[in-house]
Motif scaffolding. Structure first.
Motif, PDB file in Angstrom:
ATOM      1  N   TYR A  51      -0.490 -11.666   0.694  1.00  0.00           N
ATOM      2  CA  TYR A  51      -0.962 -11.417  -0.675  1.00  0.00           C
ATOM      3  C   TYR A  51      -1.034  -9.921  -0.972  1.00  0.00           C
ATOM      4  O   TYR A  51      -0.615  -9.467  -2.043  1.00  0.00           O
ATOM      5  CB  TYR A  51      -2.331 -12.053  -0.861  1.00  0.00           C
ATOM      6  N   VAL A  52      -1.527  -9.137   0.005  1.00  0.00           N
ATOM      7  CA  VAL A  52      -1.605  -7.677  -0.204  1.00  0.00           C
ATOM      8  C   VAL A  52      -0.208  -7.088  -0.333  1.00  0.00           C
ATOM      9  O   VAL A  52       0.066  -6.250  -1.214  1.00  0.00           O
ATOM     10  CB  VAL A  52      -2.384  -7.029   0.949  1.00  0.00           C
ATOM     11  N   SER A  53       0.713  -7.504   0.553  1.00  0.00           N
ATOM     12  CA  SER A  53       2.077  -6.989   0.493  1.00  0.00           C
ATOM     13  C   SER A  53       2.785  -7.424  -0.789  1.00  0.00           C
ATOM     14  O   SER A  53       3.545  -6.653  -1.386  1.00  0.00           O
ATOM     15  CB  SER A  53       2.860  -7.475   1.711  1.00  0.00           C
ATOM     16  N   PHE A  54       2.519  -8.639  -1.225  1.00  0.00           N
ATOM     17  CA  PHE A  54       3.113  -9.131  -2.464  1.00  0.00           C
ATOM     18  C   PHE A  54       2.628  -8.312  -3.660  1.00  0.00           C
ATOM     19  O   PHE A  54       3.422  -7.921  -4.529  1.00  0.00           O
ATOM     20  CB  PHE A  54       2.759 -10.606  -2.645  1.00  0.00           C
ATOM     21  N   SER A  55       1.355  -8.024  -3.699  1.00  0.00           N
ATOM     22  CA  SER A  55       0.808  -7.229  -4.809  1.00  0.00           C
ATOM     23  C   SER A  55       1.361  -5.812  -4.791  1.00  0.00           C
ATOM     24  O   SER A  55       1.694  -5.243  -5.847  1.00  0.00           O
ATOM     25  CB  SER A  55      -0.719  -7.210  -4.723  1.00  0.00           C
ATOM     26  N   TYR A  56       1.488  -5.218  -3.602  1.00  0.00           N
ATOM     27  CA  TYR A  56       1.997  -3.850  -3.502  1.00  0.00           C
ATOM     28  C   TYR A  56       3.457  -3.765  -3.944  1.00  0.00           C
ATOM     29  O   TYR A  56       3.833  -2.883  -4.726  1.00  0.00           O
ATOM     30  CB  TYR A  56       1.830  -3.362  -2.062  1.00  0.00           C
ATOM     31  N   ARG A  57       4.276  -4.666  -3.459  1.00  0.00           N
ATOM     32  CA  ARG A  57       5.686  -4.632  -3.829  1.00  0.00           C
ATOM     33  C   ARG A  57       5.897  -5.005  -5.289  1.00  0.00           C
ATOM     34  O   ARG A  57       6.852  -4.539  -5.926  1.00  0.00           O
ATOM     35  CB  ARG A  57       6.480  -5.578  -2.929  1.00  0.00           C
ATOM     36  N   ARG A  58       5.026  -5.799  -5.813  1.00  0.00           N
ATOM     37  CA  ARG A  58       5.151  -6.155  -7.226  1.00  0.00           C
ATOM     38  C   ARG A  58       4.899  -4.939  -8.104  1.00  0.00           C
ATOM     39  O   ARG A  58       5.547  -4.768  -9.141  1.00  0.00           O
ATOM     40  CB  ARG A  58       4.175  -7.268  -7.560  1.00  0.00           C
ATOM     41  N   ARG A  59       3.965  -4.089  -7.686  1.00  0.00           N
ATOM     42  CA  ARG A  59       3.723  -2.863  -8.455  1.00  0.00           C
ATOM     43  C   ARG A  59       4.884  -1.889  -8.337  1.00  0.00           C
ATOM     44  O   ARG A  59       5.178  -1.141  -9.269  1.00  0.00           O
ATOM     45  CB  ARG A  59       2.441  -2.188  -7.972  1.00  0.00           C
ATOM     46  N   LEU A  60       5.567  -1.910  -7.159  1.00  0.00           N
ATOM     47  CA  LEU A  60       6.672  -0.984  -6.977  1.00  0.00           C
ATOM     48  C   LEU A  60       7.889  -1.341  -7.828  1.00  0.00           C
ATOM     49  O   LEU A  60       8.575  -0.469  -8.361  1.00  0.00           O
ATOM     50  CB  LEU A  60       7.091  -0.951  -5.501  1.00  0.00           C
ATOM     51  N   VAL A  61       8.155  -2.635  -7.961  1.00  0.00           N
ATOM     52  CA  VAL A  61       9.370  -3.083  -8.658  1.00  0.00           C
ATOM     53  C   VAL A  61       9.038  -3.719  -9.990  1.00  0.00           C
ATOM     54  O   VAL A  61       9.786  -4.555 -10.484  1.00  0.00           O
ATOM     55  CB  VAL A  61      10.146  -4.089  -7.773  1.00  0.00           C
ATOM     56  N   ILE A  62       7.937  -3.335 -10.573  1.00  0.00           N
ATOM     57  CA  ILE A  62       7.505  -3.988 -11.809  1.00  0.00           C
ATOM     58  C   ILE A  62       8.450  -3.700 -12.967  1.00  0.00           C
ATOM     59  O   ILE A  62       8.531  -4.458 -13.930  1.00  0.00           O
ATOM     60  CB  ILE A  62       6.063  -3.548 -12.156  1.00  0.00           C
ATOM     61  N   GLY A  63       9.221  -2.607 -12.880  1.00  0.00           N
ATOM     62  CA  GLY A  63      10.150  -2.307 -13.958  1.00  0.00           C
ATOM     63  C   GLY A  63      11.502  -2.966 -13.810  1.00  0.00           C
ATOM     64  O   GLY A  63      12.280  -3.003 -14.761  1.00  0.00           O
TER      65      GLY A  63
END
Length: 427
Positions: free
Chosen positions: A281-293
């Protein structure tokens, strides 16, 4: 007195049935004769007493036949055959160049161990329950099959599969949470050493069963009589070394098996699954912020992470549920055998629960293939390529008329302007 001992009562009625069939009279008429009753009663008591003193191995007493025959004799061979086919496809695809990875190596090792577990047990199941071999005392060959092909080797292989599941959960947790530990566990050398350590540990853990050996004995058969007289069969009995008592062996081995082969792996699986869910869940949230665009990267990378973690969690969770049931049965059996006065459940109910738990373990062998097909897109693509027939273009030679010259290939014309343009770009 015969009613107080089920085995003696069964032998007693077999004796009456033989005498009635021998002289062509009904069982009720034979039962009325006091001399025949005394003979059958004494013979049944003597035969059963001799069997108990020699400790004969009776396959009918190892599991309730009315439940073991449909599960072990018919359902288990079908499941093992299906597992052999599916796990062969699973191992072939996971070890291919495109899908080969340390995680898939562990999955392939688990599939191999599960398949071997089922194949090793099949000869005993077919003999004892498909062919009704439990109705008579086994020969020395089938005694060894029961000792090693039913007890020792399957138990050892099942422990290997359980610890490989723990290794899989730990490897996934380390791979998602920490990059510094990838060299020791997320490379082929580290995985190979870890698998070898699991195999060695399981073999040493169950080596206590080698202290039990088989001794040839001769007892009165279950049929009691034939046309020549009393039937004597050569069978076996399970004995321990003279230096070790039976109670000490049961106490030590059961505690070691219950602790190192059931409780500790289940606790580790639970901890690693909880930690893996949190880290994912933590890794998913972090990567989601990185590739949100970038919606394309977001839909592919994050979906891959979730599917891989969900597949491994399902494998570990299904194993954990089955092993909890097995651990509870083993604990109740240990308590009732060590404390004779404490009876939690009847022996018949415990035997039936053991048969059900063993069959559930066999039924979980094809689940890894199902999880990979449902949650791994790469595995589905590779499987579809193996199943889909390859389409190749058929090149047929052109039919020429007699005397017609063969057509030449068109020559591509290169203009001078394109050559000068290419030379300017290269300089």
């Amino acid at each position: 007195m015969a009613d107080d001992y089920p085995r003696i009562n069964e032998t007693y009625h077999r004796c009456l049935s033989f005498v009635s069939s021998r002289y062509g009279v009904s069982d009720s008429d034979i039962s009325a004769l006091t001399s025949v009753q005394n003979m059958c009663s004494n013979l049944s008591k003597l035969a059963e007493r001799s069997r108990q003193l020699q400790g004969v191995l009776d396959l009918e007493q190892t599991a309730p036949a009315d439940l073991a025959k449909p599960l072990y004799g018919y359902a288990a061979p079908t499941v093992v055959f299906i597992s052999l086919l599916l796990n062969t496809v699973l191992v072939r695809n996971l070890t291919s160049k495109r899908l080969r990875s340390p995680t898939n190596v562990i999955l392939a090792a688990m599939a191999i161990v599960d398949t071997l577990t089922g194949l090793v047990m099949m000869p005993y199941f077919v003999y004892a329950y498909t062919l009704d071999g439990y109705k008579k005392y086994p020969s020395m060959v089938w005694c060894y099959v029961y000792q090693y092909g039913r007890l020792l080797i399957p138990t050892c292989l099942h422990t290997i599969a359980l610890w490989l599941t723990v290794l899989l959960s730990w490897q996934r947790y380390v791979g998602v949470s920490s990059r510094s530990c990838l060299r020791c566990i997320c490379q082929y050398k580290g995985i190979s050493l870890a698998i070898a350590g699991v195999v060695l540990f399981s073999c040493v853990l169950h080596s206590f069963q080698l202290l039990m050996y088989l001794q040839p004995i001769t007892v009165v058969g279950k049929e009691l009589f034939d046309q020549k007289g009393v039937i004597l069969v050569e069978t076996c009995s399970q004995r321990l070394s003279d230096r070790i008592s039976n109670d000490s062996f049961i106490y030590i081995y059961t505690w070691i098996r219950l602790t190192l082969a059931e409780i500790v792996p289940c606790v580790l699986l639970t901890c690693f699954n909880v930690l893996l869910v949190k880290v994912t869940y933590v890794s998913f949230s972090y990567r989601r912020r990185l590739v949100i665009g970038n919606k394309l990267v977001q839909s592919t990378e994050l979906r891959l992470i979730l599917r891989t973690s969900a597949m491994l969690l399902l494998i570990a969770f299904s194993t954990l549920l089955v092993e909890l049931f097995v651990a509870v049965n083993l604990l109740i059996k240990f308590v009732q055998e060590y404390h004779k006065t404490l009876q939690l459940i009847s022996q018949d109910v415990l035997s039936r629960c053991t048969v059900i738990s063993n069959f559930i373990i066999i039924a979980t062998f094809p689940l890894n293939f199902v999880f990979c097909v449902c949650l791994s897109s790469g595995f589905r693509e590779r499987l579809w390529r193996c199943l889909k027939p390859s389409r190749r273009r058929k090149i047929t030679p052109r039919q020429l008329d007699p005397g017609q010259p063969e057509p030449r290939e068109p020559v591509q014309q290169i203009s001078l302007i394109s050559v000068l343009r290419y030379s300017r770009q290269s300089t």
